[in-house]
Design a protein around this motif. Sequence first.
Motif, PDB file in Angstrom:
ATOM      1  N   GLY A  93       0.811  -1.209   0.000  1.00  0.00           N
ATOM      2  CA  GLY A  93       0.000   0.000   0.000  1.00  0.00           C
ATOM      3  C   GLY A  93       0.843   1.256   0.000  1.00  0.00           C
ATOM      4  O   GLY A  93       2.053   1.233  -0.241  1.00  0.00           O
ATOM      5  N   TRP A  97       2.528   1.006   4.152  1.00  0.00           N
ATOM      6  CA  TRP A  97       1.537   0.090   4.725  1.00  0.00           C
ATOM      7  C   TRP A  97       1.476  -1.189   3.909  1.00  0.00           C
ATOM      8  O   TRP A  97       1.465  -1.168   2.678  1.00  0.00           O
ATOM      9  CB  TRP A  97       0.161   0.745   4.775  1.00  0.00           C
ATOM     10  N   TYR A  99      -0.673  -4.992   3.535  1.00  0.00           N
ATOM     11  CA  TYR A  99      -1.947  -5.649   3.836  1.00  0.00           C
ATOM     12  C   TYR A  99      -1.891  -7.116   3.438  1.00  0.00           C
ATOM     13  O   TYR A  99      -1.157  -7.500   2.515  1.00  0.00           O
ATOM     14  CB  TYR A  99      -3.096  -4.972   3.087  1.00  0.00           C
ATOM     15  N   TYR A 107     -12.558  -6.791   1.916  1.00  0.00           N
ATOM     16  CA  TYR A 107     -12.347  -5.371   1.607  1.00  0.00           C
ATOM     17  C   TYR A 107     -13.218  -4.922   0.445  1.00  0.00           C
ATOM     18  O   TYR A 107     -13.780  -3.825   0.463  1.00  0.00           O
ATOM     19  CB  TYR A 107     -10.872  -5.133   1.278  1.00  0.00           C
ATOM     20  N   ASN A 148      -7.535  -3.683   6.701  1.00  0.00           N
ATOM     21  CA  ASN A 148      -8.059  -2.742   5.714  1.00  0.00           C
ATOM     22  C   ASN A 148      -9.532  -2.418   5.910  1.00  0.00           C
ATOM     23  O   ASN A 148     -10.065  -1.546   5.228  1.00  0.00           O
ATOM     24  CB  ASN A 148      -7.799  -3.233   4.281  1.00  0.00           C
ATOM     25  N   PRO A 152      -8.592   1.660   5.401  1.00  0.00           N
ATOM     26  CA  PRO A 152      -8.593   1.412   3.950  1.00  0.00           C
ATOM     27  C   PRO A 152      -7.846   2.467   3.151  1.00  0.00           C
ATOM     28  O   PRO A 152      -7.575   2.258   1.969  1.00  0.00           O
ATOM     29  CB  PRO A 152     -10.087   1.434   3.606  1.00  0.00           C
ATOM     30  N   MET A 155      -4.817   1.448   1.051  1.00  0.00           N
ATOM     31  CA  MET A 155      -4.935   0.386   0.052  1.00  0.00           C
ATOM     32  C   MET A 155      -4.718   0.962  -1.349  1.00  0.00           C
ATOM     33  O   MET A 155      -5.118   2.094  -1.629  1.00  0.00           O
ATOM     34  CB  MET A 155      -6.316  -0.253   0.136  1.00  0.00           C
TER      35      MET A 155
END
Length: 359
Positions: A93, A97, A99, A107, A148, A152, A155
């Motif tokens: 991300g 980040w 995930y 998600y 997420n 979120p 993302m």
Amino acid sequence: MKYKIFTAAFLLLCIIPSAGMLFLPPTEAAANERLTAVPQLKNEDGSWNTEVLDQVTDYIADHFALRQEMVTANATLQTKVLATSPAEDVIYGTDGWLYYAETLDDYQNRATLSDEEVRQIAQTIADMQAFCEARGARFVFTIAPNKNSLYPEHMPARYLQSSGQGNYEKLKPLLEEYGVNYADLFAFLSAQDEVLYLQTDSHWTNRGAALAHDFLMEALGLPHTAFAQAAYTTENTHHGDLYGMLYPKGTALEEQQQYQTSFTHVSEPRTAEDILIQTTSPDAPNGRLLLFRDSFGNALYPFMAEDFREATITRQMPYPLTQVQAGDTVVVEIVERNLANLLKYPPDFGNQTQTDSVE
């Protein structure tokens, strides 16, 4: 002459990974990775293993020398230059980040369970609660949100979200319909101003687990340590599971909170991943805890153990509910991405024998 040197160098580079297996230590698995076991010529029943050549190929692919170093170098190049992850289980991300790819269906609001299956899960949880209460125990069920689901914003934009309902969105109203004592961590954690999940890991921080403990104990109506107000230190000590999957030889550590607790283990666990952990805290205000949990319980259980004179923390599935006794407190924690496991491993009410564990 220069072509001969180039050819020799190329061949040497090709030989090193295979030849190195004879001299270098065995390759170890990174994070949640599972490496191919050593192939056997015969099966357990004594018959010849007809797939041994394919297994040898897989074994070499997983264990060749300097594999982890090469995987790390490739991942570093792709994440820094292309901003994408070469690891199929890790989503790269923004702002560093990471995930877990297994959470994509949730998600993107793609339900992997049918309406009938979701209703069956709700009924199963309600049956668990009725079973525990019939034995004179308190019961609370909670779902740890996927990373997420709470955060979120980091993302990648290419993962679009639909307007449909995922497994959790379909299950939540049924929990109310069936009268389940459900502690809604989605609402509680999303209302906090702090970031409570790790950037390079799929789980919550120790601070997130501490606040979850307070919320669960309040839902149970039991006296407890208020860890939300407790002092803690912060140190760069955490090696993220997603980071390890992406960069198996990476050495970066993430900031983690450290709290003081006074409980003791009945038998020192090898790791927080142990199937069974038992603790005692003689001066705690509550009796016995049965915590049925998954990997989110690694950080949660020390806070819960602090408030119970005895605690049994287990990753067994099916849940061994036959252990429930009068006066117990039963907490069932499961992460959003694992909800289907409640269908796959129905709880043990006394007429089942299967035992397993899940991540």
